[in-house]
Motif scaffolding. Structure first.
Motif, PDB file in Angstrom:
ATOM      1  N   ALA A   1       0.831  -1.207   0.000  1.00  0.00           N
ATOM      2  CA  ALA A   1       0.000   0.000   0.000  1.00  0.00           C
ATOM      3  C   ALA A   1       0.864   1.255   0.000  1.00  0.00           C
ATOM      4  CB  ALA A   1      -0.924  -0.005   1.213  1.00  0.00           C
TER       5      ALA A   1
ATOM      6  N   LYS B   1       2.072   1.701  -3.477  1.00  0.00           N
ATOM      7  CA  LYS B   1       0.961   2.134  -4.329  1.00  0.00           C
ATOM      8  C   LYS B   1       0.723   3.635  -4.178  1.00  0.00           C
ATOM      9  CE  LYS B   1      -3.954   1.312  -5.029  1.00  0.00           C
ATOM     10  NZ  LYS B   1      -5.137   0.624  -4.487  1.00  0.00           N
ATOM     11  N   GLY B   2       0.777   4.131  -2.953  1.00  0.00           N
ATOM     12  CA  GLY B   2       0.604   5.560  -2.728  1.00  0.00           C
ATOM     13  C   GLY B   2       1.697   6.379  -3.383  1.00  0.00           C
TER      14      GLY B   2
ATOM     15  N   SER C   1       1.223   6.445  -7.164  1.00  0.00           N
ATOM     16  CA  SER C   1       0.112   7.294  -7.583  1.00  0.00           C
ATOM     17  C   SER C   1       0.540   8.759  -7.700  1.00  0.00           C
ATOM     18  CB  SER C   1      -1.062   7.171  -6.614  1.00  0.00           C
ATOM     19  OG  SER C   1      -0.776   7.809  -5.381  1.00  0.00           O
TER      20      SER C   1
ATOM     21  N   GLU D   1      -0.847   3.831   2.613  1.00  0.00           N
ATOM     22  CA  GLU D   1      -1.070   4.406   1.286  1.00  0.00           C
ATOM     23  C   GLU D   1      -1.137   5.935   1.369  1.00  0.00           C
ATOM     24  OE1 GLU D   1      -4.076   4.084  -2.544  1.00  0.00           O
ATOM     25  OE2 GLU D   1      -4.306   2.691  -0.868  1.00  0.00           O
ATOM     26  N   PHE D   2      -1.790   6.458   2.399  1.00  0.00           N
ATOM     27  CA  PHE D   2      -1.864   7.906   2.604  1.00  0.00           C
ATOM     28  C   PHE D   2      -0.464   8.486   2.820  1.00  0.00           C
ATOM     29  CE2 PHE D   2      -2.117  11.485   5.590  1.00  0.00           C
ATOM     30  CZ  PHE D   2      -2.827  12.378   4.819  1.00  0.00           C
TER      31      PHE D   2
ATOM     32  N   GLY E   1       2.325   7.239   1.732  1.00  0.00           N
ATOM     33  CA  GLY E   1       3.035   7.153   0.463  1.00  0.00           C
ATOM     34  C   GLY E   1       2.733   8.300  -0.467  1.00  0.00           C
ATOM     35  N   LYS E   2       1.535   8.837  -0.396  1.00  0.00           N
ATOM     36  CA  LYS E   2       1.160   9.965  -1.236  1.00  0.00           C
ATOM     37  C   LYS E   2       1.833  11.263  -0.780  1.00  0.00           C
ATOM     38  CE  LYS E   2      -3.219   8.054  -2.682  1.00  0.00           C
ATOM     39  NZ  LYS E   2      -4.673   8.166  -2.685  1.00  0.00           N
ATOM     40  N   ARG E   3       2.361  11.298   0.427  1.00  0.00           N
ATOM     41  CA  ARG E   3       3.004  12.500   0.951  1.00  0.00           C
ATOM     42  C   ARG E   3       4.499  12.552   0.648  1.00  0.00           C
ATOM     43  NH1 ARG E   3       1.926  13.044   6.915  1.00  0.00           N
ATOM     44  NH2 ARG E   3       3.027  14.985   6.564  1.00  0.00           N
TER      45      ARG E   3
END
Length: 135
Positions: free
Chosen positions: A21, A24-25, A28, A127-128, A130-132
């Protein structure tokens, strides 16, 4: 950005869902991510990556002990001095913060600049996080 995620679960097993996850983040957000299993890989060449993430799970319940493979992988990975990095630990015990401190100490011993650390509670949170990266 080219990112390496080193996965070091407490025991030898497949890559955990929170590591997948996290990757994946990051993907993305447009990053190129390689997940490396610390238990099965040997001779990782990490200097080619711009950012290195180490994910782990504590081995002991109270002592904050980490898997013995982490220092071995980082020592054999090549020159890591000045490399930006992040340390993430899966929440398993009440003493996970001590294990996170030990993980950062191991990484800094190799010359890595740990500019982000956190304790992961779930795959959704991973995942959250990873988006940062790089934001």
């Amino acid at each position: 950005m080219r990112i390496a995620i080193i996965s070091a679960p407490a025991v030898r097993k497949a890559v955990p869902d929170y590591v997948t996850a996290l990757a994946k983040g990051m993907e993305s957000m447009g990053h190129r991510v390689d997940v490396l299993d610390a238990w099965t890989g040997d001779g990782f060449r990490l200097p080619g990556y711009e950012y290195i993430v180490v994910t782990a799970e504590p081995v002991s319940l109270f002592g904050g002990k980490l898997p013995e493979v982490i220092p071995k992988v980082l020592a054999a990975a090549g020159s890591l001095g000045g490399k930006k990095s992040a340390a993430f630990l899966k929440k398993t015990t009440p003493f996970t913060a001590k294990a996170l401190s030990n993980l950062m100490r191991v990484m800094e011993k190799e010359g890595m600049l740990v500019n982000w650390s956190d304790i992961i509670l779930s795959a959704a949170q991973a995942e959250f996080l990873g988006k940062r990266i790089g934001a």
